[in-house]
Each structure stands twice: as C-alpha cells, then as structure tokens.
Write a protein that holds these residues in place. Structure first.
Motif, PDB file in Angstrom:
ATOM      1  N   THR A 179      -7.759   9.366   4.558  1.00 10.48           N
ATOM      2  CA  THR A 179      -8.510   8.323   3.862  1.00 10.48           C
ATOM      3  C   THR A 179     -10.008   8.439   4.093  1.00 10.48           C
ATOM      4  O   THR A 179     -10.813   8.411   3.145  1.00 10.48           O
ATOM      5  N   ASP A 209       0.547   5.502   7.247  1.00 11.91           N
ATOM      6  CA  ASP A 209       1.325   4.512   6.508  1.00 11.91           C
ATOM      7  C   ASP A 209       0.975   4.639   5.027  1.00 11.91           C
ATOM      8  O   ASP A 209      -0.125   4.264   4.610  1.00 11.91           O
ATOM      9  N   THR A 212      -0.224   1.598   2.896  1.00 11.77           N
ATOM     10  CA  THR A 212      -1.542   1.153   3.355  1.00 11.77           C
ATOM     11  C   THR A 212      -2.639   2.072   2.825  1.00 11.77           C
ATOM     12  O   THR A 212      -3.710   1.611   2.391  1.00 11.77           O
ATOM     13  N   ARG A 215      -3.264   1.396  -0.901  1.00 17.46           N
ATOM     14  CA  ARG A 215      -4.056   0.181  -1.143  1.00 17.46           C
ATOM     15  C   ARG A 215      -5.505   0.373  -0.697  1.00 17.46           C
ATOM     16  O   ARG A 215      -6.425  -0.179  -1.311  1.00 17.46           O
ATOM     17  N   ALA A 216      -5.722   1.167   0.347  1.00 13.18           N
ATOM     18  CA  ALA A 216      -7.091   1.421   0.807  1.00 13.18           C
ATOM     19  C   ALA A 216      -7.884   2.211  -0.220  1.00 13.18           C
ATOM     20  O   ALA A 216      -9.094   1.984  -0.398  1.00 13.18           O
ATOM     21  N   ALA A 293       3.206  -0.412  -4.108  1.00  9.55           N
ATOM     22  CA  ALA A 293       1.777  -0.226  -3.841  1.00  9.55           C
ATOM     23  C   ALA A 293       1.113   0.549  -4.971  1.00  9.55           C
ATOM     24  O   ALA A 293       0.001   0.210  -5.404  1.00  9.55           O
TER      25      ALA A 293
END
Length: 337
Positions: A179, A209, A212, A215-216, A293
């Motif tokens: 990320t 994850d 997660t 969504r980030a 997601a």
C-alpha cells in the motif's frame, strides 16, 4: 453497475481463442484477461495484426461479443525498469504497445508491474530491498525511486492520451509491492491513470489484510485477480520470505519463461507458502469479504481468476475457483436463495 467475474487466460495457452472463450463461458464466467507481452507470450492476442488493422480488431472483438464475453484487460506483467538489457527495454516496449492496443480495442485496463531497477546506474540485474534498515539500502532506494518516477510519469501520459488505465500488480520483487509504496508512486508522479490490479495472492502471503488494503486504495483499485495462497509448515521456521527455491536446468521440459534465458525456479519441497486454487486457501466466507470490499470501491470491477495451483490440473483449478468465486458473488449480490 455490477462486479464481473472471469479469468486470466495464460493457463489456457494450449487452446485457441474460440476454445478458450468457450471454456470460460462454460464455467459461467464472462470477463476475459489476455496476455499482451512481458514475461510470457501472447497466444490469445495477435498484437501486431490487431495494431495494424481495424478490420482485424472488429473480427477479434466479435469473437467475444458473439459469446456474451467481455475483454476487460490486457496483461503485460514484466520488469520494465530492469537494468538487464534482455528484459527492461522489451518489457517497457510491451507496456507502451499494450496501452496503444488497449486504446484501439476499447479495453480500459492494462495490467503490469511497477518494475525494479538495479542498485545503481552500473547494475546489470535488479535489486529488491526487502528491509531497508541498512544505510546502503537507503542509498539503493534513493537511486531506484527517481528511475521509477521518470518512467511512470511518461507511462501515465501515454495512458491518458489513449484513454486507458494502467493497473499495477502489487508484486514482491518490485519497487511497488504494498500500500505505502503504491501511494508513494502516485504522490511523486502525480499520476491520474495509474492504479492497482488487486491480486489477492501476493498480499496474502505477505500476511496483509486484503479487504483493508482494498479500502485503503479506494478508487485506485481498477481491476482484481482472484488468486489464493495456503501457508504450510515451512513458514514456522522460514517465515514468508522463503528463498529455498531450486534452479531449473535450461533443458528442462515445461519450464516457465520469465524473459530471455531466464525461467521460474522450482518450488521448495517444504514451502512456507504456495499458490493454490481459489477456495483451497480461503473459503467462500473470506471471498465474500473481498468481493464486498471491491464492490464498495469499484462497483463494476472485473475479478479475473488466475490459476497457478501446480497440484491441480488447469480445469480442476479453474472449475473450483469459478465455483468458489460465483458462490461468494451470489451472497454479495443477495441471489444465493
């Protein structure tokens, strides 16, 4: 808008284009991702003839349309930043060509990797900094990032000019693999047409994850690859950075190329982790979380199965993956009865 489900066709390279499409259609899939260069050949995309002829492009797309299928991405995964003369220039060329062809075909997504430069300007092989605690690693990264930024600024412009989005696979042994490295690339390039191909597997084995991360990254998630991973007992002593792979001889049958004179190594007998068919490493409940997601950040995202489970035949792996993914999709869509 609705999520689309399909497959990346590299695992069906022994089948003609019509046979490949009929295979996927028979599994209940409608999205198709084909290779366009990079590490491996492009058996399902006659690149040169399609670039040269509008009639050829119309005939090619008709093969999909006649079956109710959609070509959602061209894939040219490789290392466009490699200092190795046999890899870097070719892979960079393939990225540019894939963007041009995608624009002509009306395909929105071109998938590739960020690439990985060498340690310095004199290097002949890529260098991946895994843990940058040493001052020398900081010097390597200080050289590598400007190389990447220059290249991806240019590619972003090319993509914008062709109305195409470039989706980077967050793949280890690349400068952009998680990320924060992706966010740094966007910040330093100001790119508008560069996002992510959310390949779940490479996040899984790094113990990230997946929902997660999705969504980030939000609307920078352009497309996704459904690919599973299982951890094995080897992880207890080796961790996830397993380097016990074995070289494959040049005369070995069935070796998998990754460039001129290079091919994939053999998996360890006692691996820390391994690619498995979708549904083997994570059950339907998990894939419901992933699809939920993806639907939140990109409601018309295409999710393409990538089969690399060496323990299963191509059709066994694709069939299980399609069943798992479509079962999860029915729950997300509320159509599972």
């Amino acid at each position: 808008m609705a999520l689309q489900y399909g497959a990346y066709t590299a695992c069906l390279s022994d089948r003609s284009i019509p046979q490949m499409l009929d295979t996927l259609k028979g599994l209940g899939l409608t999205s198709v991702e084909v290779n366009s260069g990079g590490f491996i050949p492009a058996p399902h995309l006659p690149v040169d003839s399609l670039l040269a002829s509008e009639a050829a492009r119309a005939d090619y797309l008709a093969l999909y349309e006649d079956r109710g299928m959609t070509l959602t991405a061209l894939n040219c995964n490789g290392n466009p930043l490699s200092p190795n003369a046999s890899d870097g220039p070719k892979h960079a060329h393939d990225v540019r060509t894939s963007i041009e062809l995608a624009g002509l075909l009306g395909v929105k997504n071109v998938i590739t990797m960020s690439g990985l430069p060498g340690a310095d300007a004199a290097a002949t092989l890529p260098t991946w900094v895994v843990n940058a605690w040493h001052g020398q690693d900081q010097e390597i990264l200080a050289y590598q990032w400007p190389v990447a930024v220059r290249f991806w600024k240019e590619i972003d412009r090319v993509a914008r000019d062709n109305d195409v989005r470039v989706a980077l696979e967050l793949h280890p042994r690349n400068l952009v693999f998680n990320t924060t490295t992706f966010q740094r690339l966007i910040e330093e390039t100001g790119a508008t047409n560069i996002g992510v191909e959310m390949d779940t597997s490479h996040l899984m084995w790094q113990q990230m994850d997946v929902p997660t991360v999705i969504r980030a990254l939000g609307d920078r998630v352009y497309i996704a690859a459904a690919k599973d991973v299982a951890l094995f007992d080897g992880v207890r002593t080796k961790g996830v950075l397993d380097v016990d792979f074995v070289p494959v001889p040049a005369d070995a049958a069935g070796k998998v190329p990754v460039g001129y004179q290079h091919w994939c190594a053999q998996w360890p007998d006692d691996p820390a982790w391994r690619f498995v068919a979708v549904g083997v490493g994570h059950d339907v409940d998990y894939w419901v979380e992933v699809l939920t997601a993806l639907q939140e950040v990109n409601p018309d995202c295409a999710i393409n199965i990538e089969h690399e489970d060496a323990a299963m035949s191509t059709m066994e792996g694709l069939t299980l993956a399609a069943q798992t993914l479509l079962a999860a999709a029915a729950r997300v869509d509320g159509t599972d009865g």
